[in-house]
Motif scaffolding. Structure first.
Motif, PDB file in Angstrom:
ATOM      1  N   ASP A 492       0.931  -1.309   0.095  1.00 27.08           N
ATOM      2  CA  ASP A 492       0.120  -0.191  -0.014  1.00 27.08           C
ATOM      3  C   ASP A 492       0.953   1.320  -0.077  1.00 27.08           C
ATOM      4  O   ASP A 492       1.488   1.483   0.984  1.00 27.08           O
ATOM      5  N   ARG A 495       0.878   3.750   2.977  1.00 34.96           N
ATOM      6  CA  ARG A 495       1.577   3.264   4.233  1.00 34.96           C
ATOM      7  C   ARG A 495       2.885   3.461   4.072  1.00 34.96           C
ATOM      8  O   ARG A 495       3.754   3.364   3.030  1.00 34.96           O
ATOM      9  N   ASP A 498       5.362   0.578   3.555  1.00 31.28           N
ATOM     10  CA  ASP A 498       5.248   0.191   2.271  1.00 31.28           C
ATOM     11  C   ASP A 498       5.860   1.014   0.851  1.00 31.28           C
ATOM     12  O   ASP A 498       6.474   0.396  -0.041  1.00 31.28           O
ATOM     13  N   THR A 522      -3.129  -2.784  -3.059  1.00 29.94           N
ATOM     14  CA  THR A 522      -3.218  -2.678  -1.528  1.00 29.94           C
ATOM     15  C   THR A 522      -3.874  -3.970  -1.024  1.00 29.94           C
ATOM     16  O   THR A 522      -4.099  -4.664  -1.805  1.00 29.94           O
TER      17      THR A 522
END
Length: 742
Positions: A492, A495, A498, A522
């Motif tokens: 994602d 995030r 990530d 995601t």
């Protein structure tokens, strides 16, 4: 001291049902392997063994034992490492305390576990125990990334013999509930360290008056490491839990909380404790001081709380108050309705990656206090990975359950080497003692990872090194090339962590000219696409981080195969060795209970069979042992025969159990070796063994079942008596005699 060469294959001694099963299976493996000049040794990574190794001080010479886990931690860095790793206990505090008591009762002078250490000595003891708690084994052994998938034989069998699936209906009230703010996901910050920032860092809590408390003195980071920091607000958590309790009651469904108190051994027991406290808030409001004075710690669960209250002078009054609150609260999801064990009894009883897939497979139903199945509010406080379960629930509400007979499969390539991501965060997770600012001070003085916190917040930092990330991406490329199927990086970009990983992933894919072979989605979007893909009978590769690796390699196998215990799990160690894991052990305690009551062990060693075959074939490549390759291929044929001929263990006394399944495995393995044409020496060795095993089938089965239906004495639970256990698990002298002929 003489330097003794390491065995060709190391088999691990673990806990509970997998360990009992290995007492039966190991003589077969060692005998057959010896025919190919392959030695199989054993290292003890059991909970009891690790406790004993950690406290040699007051033990007699015959009680002490070496730190086998530390030895294996060095071995897995060797290019010739070949380890078969069975599922071990990742101990919660109650399990650890129970194991300590058993050892003390057996005469081991192990100190008590200090719940609230005050002195320097108590803190030192607590530190030794905390190194054993939770996921202490896997981060040490997993010096490589994960390649986990359903073995061909297992998948074929599951499609030919599909397991039952619960019915999903569109108006199911089952939901997944998670925090929308002030949790680990929303508060996460992440950076990739430069060479200047690399080196020794420290974690500090700066109070409002400027005083500094060093939470962690020295944390070593290498250049290129992705470092994360985040926190969950204790106050926000309590408000969320209180709201969910009310919503659950209004909806008329079961209340359940799903955590990973074993792997996330610092943060999740604290979150679990919040759930216990909030559920019993009126009791804590009225009796909080007295409960604290009696040593009650809600982190240990409702079960421990009830035991401690029973010994208090105010027991009758407090127990009545608890009963009144429980009657007013929503019904709890049950671990064991017959015994009254609730979701809140023990933090290690409801492990998210086992509990939620089972609930989803059952049509969204959990067991209530009345022993009936009911819809459930599945509460997952942190929203980092809750979307995969939420999307699964919503998908099946819309589409209904799929058919395991026609479903495809989701494989997994998981980033887990060298304590990657959250599962390596135990030493850098803290319950904040007072208001202030937590900051990581990097080697060059940078302080980009800071958070304003208040007392009771849960702060943690995790890190992921560059080399494991790069190895993970290359493993994904290799697996995609081999399989040629849909492949998805579950990342994602919104995030923080990530987003840093993607700075590695996208250039590597581009450099290998394979960007078009992968999608980046995601976790929520990847969940829906993967479910739809396997519904159509197609396959997908999920390329994920460490926690998702753990969650998905239970979720999809439980939906596809009915269990996650039969997965082929290969860890390609970064220095060239191999670690072969044998599946999950979540149902192991119930299996041990049945064995002790009825002398019937229904643990299925199929995961061990799969790992053994891969281990032998890997050994053939690394040590140029063609006989080992023949043995490995024959294991695969024997495994298929076990499935095709329905010789896996079943649930009831009088049916095939673990020991008789091992007999059939030995029979089919020897028959495959006696009839193959690759190695005449092995044919000559195994033809008489196969004949003897077949001719003595009735006698062997009669000996194996001679004590079924009666209680079995193992001489312990965490540390069983060797002779008693061998008597229970190796009751056929005829089988042992035939194996001895090798």
């Amino acid at each position: 001291m003489t330097n003794i060469a390491s065995p060709d294959i190391i088999y691990t001694k673990v806990d509970e049902a997998p360990q009992l099963a290995s007492v039966s299976l190991l003589p077969v493996i060692q005998s057959f392997a010896s025919a190919a000049g392959v030695s199989v040794g054993v290292k003890d990574i059991s909970l009891a063994g690790r406790i004993i190794a950690a406290f040699p001080d007051n033990l007699s010479a015959d009680q002490r034992q070496a730190d086998d886990l530390a030895e294996l931690g060095e071995l897995v860095k060797n290019p010739n490492a070949n380890v078969i790793k069975l599922p071990n206990i990742s101990a919660s505090a109650p399990q650890l305390i129970a194991a300590i008591k058993e050892l003390q009762d057996k005469g081991y002078a192990i100190p008590d576990y200090p719940e609230n250490p005050k002195t320097v000595a108590e803190k030192a003891i607590r530190n030794r125990f905390d190194a054993i708690k939770g996921s202490a084994v896997n981060p040490v052994l997993r010096e490589g990334n994960s390649d986990r998938r359903a073995a061909v034989a297992v998948k074929n069998y599951a499609m030919s013999n599909p397991h039952s699936m619960g019915e999903w209906v569109p108006d199911s009230k089952t939901v997944v509930s998670t925090m929308s703010s002030d949790d680990f996901f929303s508060n996460e910050k992440s950076v990739t360290l430069t060479a200047e920032q690399a080196g020794a860092a420290r974690i500090e809590l700066v109070a409002q008056d400027g005083s500094i408390t060093v939470l962690k003195e020295s944390v070593s980071y290498s250049a290129g490491t992705v470092v994360d920091a985040t926190f969950m607000s204790g106050r926000a958590l309590d408000l969320f839990l209180a709201d969910q309790i009310e919503q659950t009651k209004a909806a008329g469904v079961l209340f359940s909380i799903h955590l990973k108190a074993t792997m996330m051994k610092v943060s999740d027991p604290i979150i679990f404790g919040h759930a216990v406290r909030v559920f019993l808030q009126p009791v804590f409001d009225a009796f909080g001081e007295k409960l604290a004075a009696s040593g009650v710690n809600p982190n240990s669960g409702l079960g421990a709380l009830l035991d401690q209250v029973a010994d208090m002078p105010e027991a009758e009054e407090i127990l009545a108050a608890i009963a009144a609150v429980m009657a007013d609260r929503p019904a709890l999801y049950m671990v064991n309705s017959d015994k009254g064990i609730t979701n809140l009894h023990v933090p290690s009883d409801v492990i998210i990656d086992a509990s939620l897939p089972a609930l989803i497979r059952a049509g969204g139903k959990g067991w209530g206090p009345d022993g009936a199945a009911a819809d459930t509010n599945c509460v997952i406080p942190d929203s980092s990975y809750a979307p995969i379960y939420d999307e699964s629930v919503e998908y099946f509400k819309e589409t209904g359950a799929f058919d395991p007979a026609t479903a495809g499969t989701v494989q997994n390539v998981g980033l887990m080497a060298q304590k990657a991501e959250e599962y390596g965060s135990h030493p850098t997770t803290f319950e904040i003692p007072h208001d202030g600012t937590v900051r990581i001070v990097l080697a060059n003085g940078d302080m980009s990872l800071t958070h304003e916190v208040v007392a009771g917040d849960i702060w943690r930092s995790a890190s992921t090194k560059q080399a494991p990330i790069e190895d993970w991406v290359q493993l994904a490329i290799s697996r995609q090339k081999s399989e040629g199927c849909q492949s998805i990086f579950w990342l994602d970009e919104s995030r923080a962590h990530d987003a840093e990983l993607l700075k590695y992933v996208t250039p590597i894919l581009a450099a290998a000219a394979v960007s078009d072979k992968f999608q980046i989605l995601t976790p929520r979007a990847a969940t829906r696409l993967s479910l739809e893909t396997i519904r159509q009978g197609k396959n997908s590769i999920a390329v994920t981080g460490n926690v998702l690796r753990d969650y998905l390699t239970d979720l999809f196998p439980i939906l596809e195969l009915g269990t996650s215990a039969k997965m082929l799990s290969i860890v390609k160690l970064m220095n060239g060795g191999g670690l072969f894991e044998t599946g999950a052990g979540g149902s192991a305690p119930k299996h041990v209970q049945q064995l002790m009551q009825e002398n019937h062990l229904r643990w299925d060693s199929l995961g061990e069979f799969c790992a053994l075959g891969e281990s032998l074939k890997f050994l053939a490549d690394t040590k140029a042992n063609d006989k080992a390759r023949v043995l490995g291929r024959a294991v695969d044929r024997a495994t298929q025969d076990i499935l095709d001929r329905n010789k896996s263990p079943r649930a009831k006394v009088g049916q095939t159990d673990n020991r008789s399944s091992h007999y059939y495995f030995a029979l089919y393995w020897s028959q495959a070796l006696a009839t193959q044409n690759e190695d005449q020496t092995l044919i000559a060795k195994f033809a008489p063994i196969a004949a003897a095993l077949a001719e003595n089938e009735s006698q062997i089965l009669e000996e194996l079942a001679s004590n079924e239906g009666s209680p079995a004495d193992l001489g312990g639970y965490f540390l069983t008596d060797v002779q008693k256990t061998e008597k229970v698990m190796r009751p056929s002298q005829t089988l042992l005699r035939i194996l001895g002929e090798l």
